[in-house]
Motif scaffolding. Structure first.
Motif, short mmCIF file in Angstrom:
data_model
loop_
_atom_site.label_atom_id
_atom_site.label_comp_id
_atom_site.label_asym_id
_atom_site.label_seq_id
_atom_site.Cartn_x
_atom_site.Cartn_y
_atom_site.Cartn_z
N LYS A 41 29.44 -3.35 15.52
CA LYS A 41 29.25 -4.40 16.51
C LYS A 41 30.15 -4.21 17.73
O LYS A 41 29.76 -4.51 18.86
N LEU A 42 31.36 -3.69 17.51
CA LEU A 42 32.30 -3.55 18.62
C LEU A 42 32.18 -2.19 19.29
O LEU A 42 32.18 -2.09 20.52
N TYR A 43 32.09 -1.12 18.48
CA TYR A 43 32.14 0.23 19.04
C TYR A 43 30.83 1.01 18.88
O TYR A 43 30.61 1.98 19.61
N GLY A 44 29.99 0.62 17.93
CA GLY A 44 28.83 1.44 17.63
C GLY A 44 27.60 1.14 18.45
O GLY A 44 26.78 2.02 18.70
N LEU A 45 27.45 -0.11 18.89
CA LEU A 45 26.22 -0.53 19.55
C LEU A 45 26.51 -1.41 20.76
O LEU A 45 27.55 -2.07 20.83
N ASN A 46 25.56 -1.42 21.66
CA ASN A 46 25.54 -2.42 22.74
C ASN A 46 24.58 -3.51 22.27
O ASN A 46 23.35 -3.36 22.37
N LEU A 47 25.12 -4.59 21.77
CA LEU A 47 24.31 -5.61 21.09
C LEU A 47 23.38 -6.37 22.03
O LEU A 47 22.40 -6.97 21.59
N ILE A 48 23.67 -6.37 23.33
CA ILE A 48 22.81 -7.10 24.26
C ILE A 48 21.72 -6.20 24.83
O ILE A 48 20.88 -6.67 25.61
N ASP A 49 21.73 -4.93 24.46
CA ASP A 49 20.69 -4.01 24.91
C ASP A 49 19.68 -3.78 23.79
O ASP A 49 19.88 -4.20 22.65
N ASP A 50 18.58 -3.08 24.10
CA ASP A 50 17.53 -2.92 23.11
C ASP A 50 17.72 -1.68 22.24
O ASP A 50 18.64 -0.88 22.45
N ILE A 51 16.85 -1.54 21.24
CA ILE A 51 16.94 -0.42 20.31
C ILE A 51 16.78 0.90 21.04
O ILE A 51 17.49 1.87 20.76
N GLN A 52 15.87 0.95 22.01
CA GLN A 52 15.60 2.18 22.73
C GLN A 52 16.84 2.72 23.42
O GLN A 52 17.19 3.89 23.27
N ARG A 53 17.53 1.87 24.17
CA ARG A 53 18.72 2.31 24.90
C ARG A 53 19.84 2.71 23.95
O ARG A 53 20.57 3.68 24.19
N ASN A 54 19.99 1.96 22.86
CA ASN A 54 21.04 2.30 21.90
C ASN A 54 20.76 3.62 21.20
O ASN A 54 21.69 4.40 20.94
N THR A 55 19.51 3.90 20.91
CA THR A 55 19.16 5.11 20.19
C THR A 55 19.52 6.37 20.98
O THR A 55 20.00 7.36 20.42
N THR A 56 19.33 6.34 22.28
CA THR A 56 19.54 7.54 23.09
C THR A 56 20.90 7.59 23.77
O THR A 56 21.19 8.53 24.50
N ALA A 57 21.75 6.58 23.53
CA ALA A 57 23.00 6.44 24.29
C ALA A 57 23.92 7.65 24.18
O ALA A 57 24.61 8.00 25.14
#
Length: 506
Positions: A348-364
């Motif tokens: 939640k803190l370092y692994g993902l951008n929780l306010i963004d979508d799955i698509q953006r997180n997958t390719t980050a």
């Protein structure tokens, strides 16, 4: 001895997780009572309920202290009754003096103003009581960790403590400071202060405790008289869960060495003189799942993050050899380009951008792969995210779903997708199933097995010994920053791993 504290039927739940279930704890007046259990057993949660960190109404059950029923709404409420908790992470203000820290929130006041003569005099008396020969006006920042721990105890004594709770009090201390602290706890017991101590150092538990209560999976397993109690007996109570049908079947196909870590040493960035990883050596091979076991504070995450582009630590030394060639990783970008990926324990803190979508997180972590002339190709990005959405069975309406609204298990799948997309040779997974349910765990295990089947080397860090036993081909153990054991799957047992994990520095 009469009962000072009685906690009965304590149940505490968080969204999707039962942290404590019908827990009972009885502490006698004037004893040192140890609470033992693996990481995640519920020890700290139980103490936070007792001290009012989790207020009355947020849990079920009853607390009786000093003969009266209690309903603490805050830490201040519990302190008024004489219950004081000292957390593993010390709560001191480094810029303030020792005396100011001792009486912070409990100031010695005369006519509306702080009475500094009284403050410093009483602080000096308390320092003498805990055996600390420091001037009361010395800034806390000038003290070592061991002395800061004594300041915390002096602070507790200033509040007329009846029950002192210490959470891993010697985790960051050297042998001399640990011995001094344990001697002080015995003196406080003799002076009538009851202590509850949470510790993974079982040698210290058997040396100092009068009574031991063991928790496992959020439940009280047993309470034992510490007289003549062995470390092996405590370990037996702490472990022993059924591993059947919790892990997907796997036939390992292990290849050549892909990564070797040699004499890896890391110092703390906040305490530069403190070694958190001490000459660690380990190897990873293609198609192999390797476990890293250690108790809280052993240095597992610090080791992983320091290898991953020096994202933790200072004064790092040692060698990294990948595919037979020494490599130097000065940044996370270097690590990714060299085929090393790290999925953090805190998604939640370092692994993902929780306010963004799955698509953006997958390719980050691999934007260059879906970029054309410096611009993101949204069609390519969508295709990548859709493929992982399908292959990892992420339960969400579409790849445009906000990541923060997913369940913990599905968030973890997005984290895995993010790092698998970088096509690493080495995948480091730090607590990959923390906070997710059994069904989601099985799916994560299946993904890990698939990564190994593709020839990836996977390093799994986990606080759950059954997870490592059910998943890994080899398991390293870490204690106080040192590798203390390497155990093959066929030989590994929870008792053996726990024995290695609790080895103290020679």
């Amino acid at each position: 001895m009469t009962e000072l504290l009685g906690m009965r039927g304590i149940t505490k739940t968080f969204p999707g997780v039962t942290a404590l279930s019908d827990v009972t704890l009885s502490v006698r007046r004037g004893e040192i009572h140890a609470v033992c259990g693996e990481n995640g057993a519920g020890k700290s949660t139980l103490m936070k309920i007792l001290s009012g960190v989790y207020p009355h109404g947020s849990y079920e059950g009853e607390i009786a202290f000093d003969g009266e029923d209690c309903a603490f709404g805050s830490i201040r409420d519990s302190e008024r009754r004489g219950i004081v908790i000292i957390h593993q992470e010390l709560a001191l203000c480094p810029q303030l003096s020792v005396a100011e820290n001792i009486f912070l929130g409990n100031e010695r006041v005369k006519r509306g103003w702080v009475d500094w003569n009284r403050t410093n005099h009483e602080a000096a008396e308390l320092l003498r009581r805990v055996g600390l020969r420091e001037n009361a006006v010395t800034p806390v920042s000038e003290l070592g960790v061991g002395k800061q721990q004594l300041v915390e105890i002096a602070k507790a004594l200033s509040k007329r403590v009846k029950l002192l709770i210490l959470d891993e009090p010697t985790a960051a201390l050297n042998d001399d400071d640990s011995a001094h602290l344990l001697a002080l706890l015995r003196e406080l017991r003799d002076d009538g202060v009851t202590c509850v101590i949470i510790s993974h150092k079982l040698g210290e538990v058997t040396a100092i405790a009068d009574t031991v209560t063991i928790l496992r999976d959020g439940k009280t397993i047993e309470t034992l008289d510490a007289a003549g109690l062995s470390e092996e007996r405590i370990i037996t109570g702490m472990v022993g869960r059924d591993l059947e049908h919790r892990f997907p079947p796997r036939e390992p196909d292990i290849g050549d060495e892909v990564l070797r870590i040699e004499d890896w040493t890391v110092h703390s960035p906040s305490q530069p003189g403190r070694v958190v990883v001490d000459e660690a050596n380990l190897t990873l091979r293609r198609g192999e799942i390797v476990g890293l076991a250690g108790l809280m504070g052993a240095g597992r995450t610090e080791l992983a993050m320091s290898v991953f582009g020096r994202s933790y630590g200072t004064n790092i030394s040692g060698r990294l050899v990948k595919d037979g060639k020494e490599i130097t990783l000065r940044s996370v970008r270097d690590a990714i380009r060299n085929g090393i990926a790290y999925a953090t324990e805190d998604r939640k803190l370092y692994g993902l951008n929780l306010i963004d979508d799955i698509q953006r997180n997958t390719t980050a972590a691999g934007l260059r792969t879906v970029a054309r002339r410096g611009w993101i190709d949204e069609h390519a990005e969508h295709d990548v995210a859709a493929r992982f959405h399908r292959d990892l069975r992420i339960k969400a309406p579409s790849v445009r779903s906000v990541t923060g609204k997913l369940s913990g298990g599905n968030q973890q799948k997005v984290v895995l997708a993010k790092w698998i997309f970088t096509d690493p040779d080495v995948l480091i997974l730090d607590e990959p199933t923390r906070g997710i349910d059994v069904g989601a765990k099985y799916e994560i295990y299946t993904i890990v097995n698939e990564m190994a089947a593709q020839g990836k080397a996977v390093l799994v860090i986990s606080s759950e010994l059954p997870e490592l036993l059910g998943l890994c081909d080899r398991i390293y153990t870490l204690s106080a920053g040192r590798i203390t054991g390497e155990v093959a799957r066929a030989e590994a047992t929870q008792e053996l791993l726990m024995r290695h994990m609790t080895k103290e520095r020679p």
